[in-house]
Design a protein around this motif. Structure first.
Motif, PDB file in Angstrom:
ATOM      1  N   ASP A 123       0.805  -1.213   0.000  1.00 34.10           N
ATOM      2  CA  ASP A 123       0.000   0.000   0.000  1.00 34.10           C
ATOM      3  C   ASP A 123       0.843   1.270   0.000  1.00 34.10           C
ATOM      4  OD1 ASP A 123      -2.837   1.093   0.451  1.00 34.10           O
ATOM      5  OD2 ASP A 123      -1.641   2.141   1.939  1.00 34.10           O
TER       6      ASP A 123
ATOM      7  N   THR B  74      -0.844   4.492   0.160  1.00 33.84           N
ATOM      8  CA  THR B  74      -1.762   5.590   0.464  1.00 33.84           C
ATOM      9  C   THR B  74      -1.663   6.055   1.913  1.00 33.84           C
ATOM     10  OG1 THR B  74      -3.533   4.090   1.108  1.00 33.84           O
ATOM     11  CG2 THR B  74      -3.430   4.703  -1.218  1.00 33.84           C
TER      12      THR B  74
ATOM     13  N   HIS C   7      -1.548   3.878   4.378  1.00 36.22           N
ATOM     14  CA  HIS C   7      -1.989   2.754   5.196  1.00 36.22           C
ATOM     15  C   HIS C   7      -0.965   1.631   5.129  1.00 36.22           C
ATOM     16  CE1 HIS C   7      -5.967   4.561   5.276  1.00 36.22           C
ATOM     17  NE2 HIS C   7      -6.130   3.857   6.356  1.00 36.22           N
TER      18      HIS C   7
ATOM     19  N   ASP D 216      -9.728  -2.238   5.750  1.00 40.68           N
ATOM     20  CA  ASP D 216     -10.042  -0.931   5.159  1.00 40.68           C
ATOM     21  C   ASP D 216     -10.688  -1.073   3.787  1.00 40.68           C
ATOM     22  OD1 ASP D 216      -9.055   2.157   5.724  1.00 40.68           O
ATOM     23  OD2 ASP D 216      -9.322   1.712   3.592  1.00 40.68           O
ATOM     24  N   GLU D 217     -11.698  -0.254   3.553  1.00 37.58           N
ATOM     25  CA  GLU D 217     -12.438  -0.414   2.288  1.00 37.58           C
ATOM     26  C   GLU D 217     -11.610  -0.035   1.064  1.00 37.58           C
ATOM     27  OE1 GLU D 217     -14.982   3.635   3.386  1.00 37.58           O
ATOM     28  OE2 GLU D 217     -15.981   1.964   2.371  1.00 37.58           O
ATOM     29  N   LYS D 218     -10.541   0.765   1.291  1.00 39.37           N
ATOM     30  CA  LYS D 218      -9.687   1.113   0.153  1.00 39.37           C
ATOM     31  C   LYS D 218      -8.884  -0.101  -0.333  1.00 39.37           C
ATOM     32  CE  LYS D 218      -7.919   5.358   1.901  1.00 39.37           C
ATOM     33  NZ  LYS D 218      -8.376   4.902   3.179  1.00 39.37           N
TER      34      LYS D 218
ATOM     35  N   LYS E  64     -16.257  -2.735   2.562  1.00 41.18           N
ATOM     36  CA  LYS E  64     -15.971  -2.780   4.004  1.00 41.18           C
ATOM     37  C   LYS E  64     -16.349  -4.167   4.576  1.00 41.18           C
ATOM     38  CE  LYS E  64     -15.519  -0.702   8.165  1.00 41.18           C
ATOM     39  NZ  LYS E  64     -14.410   0.064   8.672  1.00 41.18           N
TER      40      LYS E  64
ATOM     41  N   TYR F 251      -0.143  11.558   0.728  1.00 41.90           N
ATOM     42  CA  TYR F 251      -1.499  11.241   0.271  1.00 41.90           C
ATOM     43  C   TYR F 251      -1.944  12.239  -0.802  1.00 41.90           C
ATOM     44  CZ  TYR F 251      -6.346   9.567   0.697  1.00 41.90           C
ATOM     45  OH  TYR F 251      -7.582   9.031   0.456  1.00 41.90           O
TER      46      TYR F 251
ATOM     47  N   LYS G  57      -2.970  11.492  -4.643  1.00 42.99           N
ATOM     48  CA  LYS G  57      -4.296  11.857  -5.111  1.00 42.99           C
ATOM     49  C   LYS G  57      -4.238  12.874  -6.252  1.00 42.99           C
ATOM     50  CE  LYS G  57      -8.493  13.339  -2.614  1.00 42.99           C
ATOM     51  NZ  LYS G  57      -8.527  14.812  -2.680  1.00 42.99           N
TER      52      LYS G  57
ATOM     53  N   ARG H 230     -12.714  11.747  -0.007  1.00 44.56           N
ATOM     54  CA  ARG H 230     -11.737  10.876  -0.674  1.00 44.56           C
ATOM     55  C   ARG H 230     -11.270  11.442  -2.011  1.00 44.56           C
ATOM     56  NH1 ARG H 230     -10.193   7.658   3.332  1.00 44.56           N
ATOM     57  NH2 ARG H 230     -11.784   6.246   4.093  1.00 44.56           N
ATOM     58  N   HIS H 231     -12.218  11.983  -2.791  1.00 48.80           N
ATOM     59  CA  HIS H 231     -11.886  12.268  -4.188  1.00 48.80           C
ATOM     60  C   HIS H 231     -12.035  13.721  -4.599  1.00 48.80           C
ATOM     61  CE1 HIS H 231     -11.727   7.961  -4.633  1.00 48.80           C
ATOM     62  NE2 HIS H 231     -12.953   7.851  -4.156  1.00 48.80           N
TER      63      HIS H 231
END
Ligand code: ADP
Ligand code: NI
Length: 220
Positions: free
Chosen positions: A26, A28, A30, A67-69, A74, A143, A147, A168-169
């Protein structure tokens, strides 16, 4: 054998292996080293607050695996952790407690009740403390770069309230993220030990932002 007991030590070691292999790729924020820091801090807070240290460490190790990412959803993430916990030498209550902590800790405080147990409060505080302070500053820019957000744009105001999707976006900047989230975190900490450390880290970020603004205007 130490006071924690061998079975718990084995679960901790296995959880570390599992979290490492799940999070190694990862980029991001995390990553495994985030988890490493959260575990260290959870252990320290647990000692100071009198929480169950082993339980806090296991929950901290597993907290971002779901984590949902990093997962299709989830629910899928939580199922993965629950499958992994099943069959480990923990009583059912302990497994349920760990799952409860992981399932509820990432929700924003406004929308959800506070963490029910001291262990949950400790692990949530440890995770939040990693988003306040010197390392947190580094994580923000990492991050934002990932992004595609700029460092700063004086024309772009911090957004007051955001949907998860916008958070998030949506378009923002690294500097705005301090106002949108990080400077609010110190007041969301649960335990006294974390509040003390959070206060110091918070001031460090405020000093940083002040210096940043002076430099931006060519004043320092
Ligand atoms: P959590 O670990 O609570 O799930 P996030 O996934 O929201 O937190 O964020 C992980 C890290 O990335 C944190 O240090 C956070 O401050 C940072 N971060 C999250 N969203 C942004 C953003 N929009 N811009 C800059 N940094 C962000
Ligand atoms: Ni985390």
């Amino acid at each position: 054998m130490n006071s924690m007991g061998n079975a718990k030590e084995q679960v901790i070691a296995a959880a570390e292996q599992f979290a490492r292999s799940e999070l190694e790729q990862d980029s991001t924020g995390h990553d495994w080293w985030h988890v490493y820091r959260v575990v260290k801090m959870a252990e320290r807070l647990a000692e100071e607050e009198g929480a169950d240290i082993a339980l806090c460490k296991i929950a901290a190790l597993l907290h971002d695996v779901a984590d949902e990412k990093l997962n299709p959803s989830k629910e899928a993430g939580l199922q993965k952790v629950s499958d992994w916990l099943h069959g480990k030498p923990l009583i059912e209550e302990e497994q349920d407690h760990i799952m409860e902590i992981i399932a509820t800790m990432s929700y924003s405080a406004g929308k959800n009740p506070p963490m029910r147990t001291l262990e949950g409060q400790v692990v949530q505080d440890a995770d939040r403390l990693d988003a306040i302070g010197a390392i947190a500053i580094a994580r923000v820019f990492l991050y934002a770069g990932w992004k595609g957000d700029p460092i700063h744009d004086p024309m772009l105001q911090p957004r007051e309230s955001m949907t998860m999707e916008e958070y998030r976006h949506g378009k923002s900047t690294a500097i705005n993220h301090f106002y949108e989230k990080l400077l609010k975190l110190k007041d969301k900490l649960n335990t006294n030990a974390a509040k003390r450390m959070g206060g110091e880290r918070h001031r460090y970020m405020e000093d940083y932002l002040e210096q940043f603004k002076h430099e931006w205007e060519g004043e320092l």
